[in-house]
Design a protein around this motif. Structure first.
Motif, short mmCIF file in Angstrom:
data_model
loop_
_atom_site.label_atom_id
_atom_site.label_comp_id
_atom_site.label_asym_id
_atom_site.label_seq_id
_atom_site.Cartn_x
_atom_site.Cartn_y
_atom_site.Cartn_z
N VAL A 54 0.85 -1.19 0.00
CA VAL A 54 0.00 0.00 0.00
C VAL A 54 0.89 1.24 0.00
O VAL A 54 1.53 1.56 0.99
CB VAL A 54 -0.94 0.01 1.22
CG1 VAL A 54 -1.79 1.27 1.22
CG2 VAL A 54 -1.82 -1.22 1.22
N SER A 55 0.93 1.90 -1.10
CA SER A 55 1.80 3.07 -1.18
C SER A 55 1.04 4.27 -0.60
O SER A 55 -0.19 4.31 -0.61
CB SER A 55 2.22 3.32 -2.63
OG SER A 55 1.41 4.31 -3.20
N PRO A 56 1.76 5.23 -0.07
CA PRO A 56 1.11 6.44 0.46
C PRO A 56 0.18 7.07 -0.58
O PRO A 56 -0.83 7.68 -0.23
CB PRO A 56 2.29 7.35 0.77
CG PRO A 56 3.43 6.43 1.03
CD PRO A 56 3.21 5.26 0.12
N MET A 57 0.50 6.86 -1.85
CA MET A 57 -0.34 7.42 -2.90
C MET A 57 -1.77 6.87 -2.83
O MET A 57 -2.73 7.58 -3.13
CB MET A 57 0.24 7.09 -4.29
CG MET A 57 1.49 7.85 -4.65
SD MET A 57 1.27 9.63 -4.47
CE MET A 57 0.11 9.93 -5.81
N TYR A 58 -1.91 5.60 -2.45
CA TYR A 58 -3.25 5.01 -2.36
C TYR A 58 -4.06 5.71 -1.27
O TYR A 58 -5.26 5.92 -1.39
CB TYR A 58 -3.19 3.51 -2.05
CG TYR A 58 -2.54 2.65 -3.10
CD1 TYR A 58 -2.20 3.16 -4.36
CD2 TYR A 58 -2.28 1.30 -2.86
CE1 TYR A 58 -1.60 2.36 -5.31
CE2 TYR A 58 -1.68 0.50 -3.81
CZ TYR A 58 -1.34 1.03 -5.04
OH TYR A 58 -0.75 0.23 -5.97
N ILE A 59 -3.38 6.03 -0.20
CA ILE A 59 -4.07 6.65 0.93
C ILE A 59 -4.54 8.05 0.52
O ILE A 59 -5.69 8.43 0.76
CB ILE A 59 -3.14 6.67 2.15
CG1 ILE A 59 -2.87 5.21 2.57
CG2 ILE A 59 -3.74 7.46 3.30
CD1 ILE A 59 -1.59 5.00 3.30
N LEU A 60 -3.65 8.78 -0.12
CA LEU A 60 -4.02 10.12 -0.59
C LEU A 60 -5.12 10.03 -1.64
O LEU A 60 -6.07 10.83 -1.64
CB LEU A 60 -2.80 10.83 -1.17
CG LEU A 60 -1.70 11.12 -0.13
CD1 LEU A 60 -0.49 11.76 -0.81
CD2 LEU A 60 -2.22 12.01 0.99
N SER A 61 -5.00 9.05 -2.50
CA SER A 61 -5.99 8.87 -3.55
C SER A 61 -7.37 8.63 -2.94
O SER A 61 -8.37 9.19 -3.39
CB SER A 61 -5.56 7.69 -4.43
OG SER A 61 -6.62 7.19 -5.18
N ALA A 62 -7.43 7.81 -1.88
CA ALA A 62 -8.71 7.53 -1.24
C ALA A 62 -9.29 8.81 -0.64
O ALA A 62 -10.49 9.09 -0.78
CB ALA A 62 -8.55 6.44 -0.18
N SER B 620 5.89 -4.97 -2.46
CA SER B 620 6.72 -4.05 -1.66
C SER B 620 7.52 -3.12 -2.57
O SER B 620 7.73 -1.95 -2.25
CB SER B 620 7.69 -4.82 -0.78
OG SER B 620 6.98 -5.65 0.10
N CYS B 621 7.94 -3.66 -3.70
CA CYS B 621 8.72 -2.86 -4.65
C CYS B 621 7.89 -1.70 -5.19
O CYS B 621 8.34 -0.56 -5.24
CB CYS B 621 9.23 -3.74 -5.78
SG CYS B 621 7.93 -4.70 -6.58
N SER B 622 6.64 -2.02 -5.56
CA SER B 622 5.84 -0.98 -6.22
C SER B 622 5.52 0.15 -5.25
O SER B 622 5.44 1.31 -5.63
CB SER B 622 4.56 -1.58 -6.79
OG SER B 622 3.73 -2.04 -5.76
N ALA B 623 5.36 -0.21 -3.95
CA ALA B 623 5.05 0.83 -2.97
C ALA B 623 6.27 1.70 -2.71
O ALA B 623 6.16 2.78 -2.16
CB ALA B 623 4.55 0.20 -1.68
N THR B 624 7.44 1.20 -3.09
CA THR B 624 8.68 1.92 -2.80
C THR B 624 9.13 2.79 -3.97
O THR B 624 9.72 3.85 -3.79
CB THR B 624 9.80 0.90 -2.48
OG1 THR B 624 9.29 -0.03 -1.54
CG2 THR B 624 11.01 1.59 -1.91
N CYS B 625 8.85 2.32 -5.18
CA CYS B 625 9.34 3.02 -6.37
C CYS B 625 8.66 4.40 -6.51
O CYS B 625 7.44 4.50 -6.49
CB CYS B 625 9.06 2.19 -7.62
SG CYS B 625 9.60 3.02 -9.13
N LEU B 626 9.48 5.39 -6.62
CA LEU B 626 8.94 6.75 -6.70
C LEU B 626 8.44 7.09 -8.09
O LEU B 626 7.80 8.11 -8.30
CB LEU B 626 10.03 7.76 -6.29
CG LEU B 626 10.49 7.63 -4.84
CD1 LEU B 626 11.67 8.55 -4.58
CD2 LEU B 626 9.35 7.95 -3.89
#
Ligand SMILES: Cc1cc2nc3c(=O)[nH]c(=O)nc-3n(C[C@H](O)[C@H](O)[C@H](O)COP(=O)(O)OP(=O)(O)OC[C@H]3O[C@@H](n4cnc5c(N)ncnc54)[C@H](O)[C@@H]3O)c2cc1C
Ligand code: SF4
Ligand code: SF4
Lengths: 148, 649
Positions: A54-62, B620-626
């Motif tokens: 879960v990237s921070p982008m998903y959280i912001l997107s939500a 994990s990789c995708s969440a890390t890649c900017l």
């Protein structure tokens, strides 16, 4: 509780997006289902491979799409199916909270929990608590894109 | 959105979903979603007619993807993906929307549940909208199996697997295999001698050409995945060459150190150099390093001097072995809940209050008293013995919430064995209720009550204390409502079974789950009772939950069958939902390389490259890649963003 308060709490239903890792929390929510443990319907689950994905982008997107709260739930630290994904996730929490504070969104709108496949009751409690804790914050407008 | 032709199939699950969710409405709303060209509801989607209807609709409507709104993907994702494949679709373009466990079963308000079911289904439609057709990745398998734990469960599994022609490594942490069954005297309900039925199997293990036995060993590390695990096994030194040892006992006769014998649960003593019991496998003495005066000829060295064949070697060192295996069976068994937890029953401090396994050792011909039932404190024959069931079990407030399942049976056995040894003695049994499900079990208990005249008292014991050389037992008989006081010579506690010490560690090492009571968790309580949640790792015996020997053996056989089935294939298919790199976006910063827990990413010519066999698709990789340069197939950021939108619309 005064009548007016009661009205506010029944009127406003926080909308939550819940990212659940496939191996633990999603299975935990399944167990809550199998055990028929009732909880509010405010959270819509999205199953992801790992809380670490879960990237921070998903959280912001939500939040941008109108969520009042975002939950990320993964396996307990050390039990991650993917070795250390949830550890990565935990490291990111701090970052996201700070970021939210920075852009003026209450950091409490984002929550992380650790629910294992055996913790059906815990999952329902996490949702109940989150819904109750979000109520006093009211609708989230700061990041919500104007869609009218 | 890409141009898709998606079909949505909403299941009633009888009334399981339909009672709470307006399934017709879900199907109607889905029909209006972008990309959806067909939608319907049906009473049982997973039934034969249901599946055939899906196939028919796929063909009739020329669908390229389907969403099934039904139960958890853990149950029927495979069913529906296989079915989609039968209709000519790529199985990875079939998505499950879980509207039962995550919706219908946990909500009561019909409107809200329906609204949520719509969101969940819509979200799956979005995911399906961008699903790529994928083909499973073939990976070679290692046709070798690791069995952890050498109790009856591990022994049975190892033999069954080895007899099918696969190589087995059996790892046992004690100096001998056999586990708790070795400690039992006779076994219910037939009262056959435990060692007599177990020893031949132990010998079979030691002689089997396909089994490599590693006792005094533990699994330290496990990596890899189904078909190709790599394990790191640590073998502790026994300081005795098992090949040379003639089990003559000369060494133990001269060893000056005396310590409690754990095999007899402290009822007897042993030397620092010892053999756990006479028929131990491997048939060899073991030098207990922690008890020995120092593995040093200057300090002692008596055993080494006296060993005629020169089997003793103080310079032996721990050895680490790395093995590749395709599957793992975990059979690490149980331990008894310690008496120290039972304060009201003396907390283990009262003489002649024994646990069930100690009583087994008292009855056993090979045990502490050569099979005579004598009080440990003064070696007199006990004339009044009180057996207490459910000690530590079925007590959610203070101890274990669960029923240990076998104690009713072994207590009846104990009462019977006692009466056979001491016909003029009296056996009292305190019980809550008698659970004797099993072939011949109820008849067995009845026989003990009637023929052996064991006195069964329904109720709990509130206190035990020593008085005038006896143990005063205070309890209530809940059937007569009267208080009961017995002055007993001996008390035997049927303590709860708990997961063996170290279960938490081994579960962590293997990355498999445990249930709320700490036992190893099966993947599904009914349909996958011997599978762990991790593919390729199977469970057998009491490590998974309390059970008796017949059930343990059956489960071990089932686990073996699963392993044999799995490894009968030349290649396994690995999920193709792995990471891929967009070369144009990748700057070669290597952030993903260090984020990947599987070391699946390397840098080639300045760009990230994913080894698809190693990649587990964790993301994990995708969440890390900017730069959004690396993503997991069919779980891309674009898909997740659209799913989020679907959840909030
Ligand atoms: C008092 C009593 C009486 C009983 N009487 C009967 C009876 O009459 N009839 C009947 O059917 N059943 C009886 N049982 C039940 C019986 O003991 C169990 O069903 C059986 O022993 C379970 O076998 P197992 O292999 O699962 O576990 P265990 O016997 O506990 O074996 C597990 C093995 O794994 C090893 N191990 C543990 N952790 C590790 C590790 N990390 N690495 C390597 N090795 C490890 C242990 O050393 C042990 O050898 C009785 C139980 C008790 C307590
Ligand atoms: S983190 Fe992204 S940019 Fe960096 S190497 Fe990996 S894929 Fe390329
Ligand atoms: S998804 Fe990425 S981080 Fe996870 S295993 Fe594959 S390459 Fe490694």
């Amino acid at each position: 509780m005064s009548e007016q308060q009661a009205e506010v709490t029944t009127d406003y239903e926080p909308r939550i997006v819940a990212f659940l890792c496939k191996w633990c929390s999603s299975a935990g929510s399944d167990l809550a289902g199998v055990s028929r443990i009732q909880y509010p319907s405010n959270a819509t689950p999205i199953t992801v491979p790992c809380s670490g994905s879960v990237s921070p982008m998903y959280i912001l997107s939500a939040l941008n799409k109108g969520a009042d709260g975002v939950l990320v739930s993964g396996c307990h630290i050390g039990d991650c199916h993917y070795i250390e994904g949830n550890f990565l996730a935990r490291r990111k929490i701090h970052l996201v909270k700070e970021l939210l504070g920075f852009v003026g969104v209450e950091p409490d709108r984002f929550r992380m929990s650790w629910v294992s496949a055996a913790e059906g009751a815990k999952y329902s409690q996490v949702i109940k608590d989150f819904v109750e804790d979000l109520r006093p914050l009211g609708p989230q407008k700061k990041l919500k894109a104007d869609r009218s | 959105m890409t141009k898709k032709r998606t079909g949505v199939f909403v299941c009633h699950c009888g009334n399981n979903i339909a009672a709470t969710v307006d399934v017709k409405k879900v199907a109607e709303v889905m029909a209006t979603e972008e990309g959806v060209v067909y939608s319907e509801d049906y009473v049982y989607m997973c039934s034969d007619p249901g599946q055939n209807a899906v196939i028919q609709s796929i063909k009739d409507n020329n669908l390229d993807s389907v969403v099934i709104s039904c139960c958890s993907p853990n149950l029927h994702e495979k069913t529906f993906r296989d079915n989609a494949k039968r209709a000519g679709l790529n199985s990875f373009t079939c998505e499950i929307a879980n509207i039962r466990e995550q919706c219908a079963w946990v909500h009561k308000d019909r409107n809200r549940a329906t609204e949520k079911a719509i969101k969940i289904s819509r979200s799956a439609v979005r995911r399906a909208g961008r699903d790529q057709p994928l083909e499973p990745i073939a990976v070679p398998v290692t046709r070798k199996v690791l069995v952890i734990g050498g109790g009856i469960a591990g022994i049975q599994a190892a033999l069954d697997i080895a007899n099918a022609g696969l190589e087995v490594i059996l790892v046992e942490k004690q100096a001998t295999i056999g586990g708790h069954m070795l400690q039992l005297s006779e076994t219910f309900p037939t009262l056959d001698c435990s060692q007599c039925i177990l020893s031949p199997k132990m010998v079979d293990v030691s002689r089997h050409p396909k089994i490599k036995l590693m006792t005094y060993s533990e699994v330290k590390e496990v990596s890899g995945s189904v078909g190709n695990f790599r394990v790191n096994i640590l073998q502790k030194p026994t300081f005795v060459d098992a090949e040379l040892c003639k089990i003559c006992d000369d060494c133990a006769a001269v060893c000056p150190v005396v310590v409690p014998n754990e095999f007899d649960l402290g009822l007897t003593a042993r030397r620092a150099i010892h053999i756990p019991f006479a028929q131990a496998i491997p048939a060899s003495y073991t030098l207990d390093e922690s008890a020995c005066l120092g593995l040093n000829p200057i300090r002692c060295g008596k055993c080494k001097d006296v060993c005629e064949v020169g089997a003793i070697n103080y310079d032996m060192r721990p050895q680490t072995l790395i093995e590749d295996v395709g599957a793992i069976v975990v059979a690490t068994g149980y331990d008894l809940y310690g008496q120290e937890h039972m304060n009201e029953l003396g907390g283990g401090q009262i003489d002649d209050v024994l646990d069930g396994l100690q009583f087994e050792r008292l009855c056993s011909a090979s045990g502490a008293t050569q099979g005579h039932v004598l009080r440990p404190s003064d070696r007199t024959v006990p004339k009044e013995v009180v057996f207490i069931q459910c000690v530590g079990s079925r007590d959610p407030a203070n101890h274990c919430a669960y029923c240990s399942k076998i104690c009713c049976m072994y207590t009846a056995k104990h009462a019977s064995l006692y009466k056979h040894h001491v016909p003029d003695g009296r056996a009292y049994v305190f019980y809550i209720d008698i659970r004797s499900g099993g072939k011949g079990y109820e008849e067995f208990v009845q026989r003990i009550m009637e023929e052996d005249e064991a006195i069964y008292l329904r109720g709990r014991v509130s206190k035990l204390y020593r008085k005038d050389g006896k143990i005063r037992v205070l309890g209530t008989d809940t059937l007569t409502g009267q208080n009961v006081e017995i002055d007993a010579d001996m008390v035997v506690l049927a303590l709860a079974m708990e997961p063996s010490k170290g279960t938490a560690e081994i579960a962590k090492t293997l990355k498999i789950g445990r249930d709320k009571d700490g036992f190893l968790a099966e993947a599904h309580p009914k349909l996958k009772p011997v599978e762990s949640v991790t593919a390729g790792i199977f469970l057998a015996g009491c490590a998974q939950g309390p059970k008796d020997i017949p059930e343990t053996v059956a489960q071990a056989g089932a686990a073996a069958a699963k392993v044999i089935g799995l490894l009968s294939q030349n290649t396994l298919s690995h999920a193709p939902t792995v990471a891929f790199v967009r070369n144009s976006h990748c700057t070669g910063c290597e952030m993903c390389v260090s984020a990947c827990p599987y070391n699946a990413i390397s840098l080639e010519n300045g760009k990230a490259v994913v080894n698809e066999v190693l990649c587990e698709g964790c993301g994990s990789c995708s969440a890390t890649c900017l730069r959004a340069a690396i993503e997991v197939k069919n779980a891309t950021a674009m898909q997740i963003h659209e799913m989020i939108e679907a959840c909030l619309a």
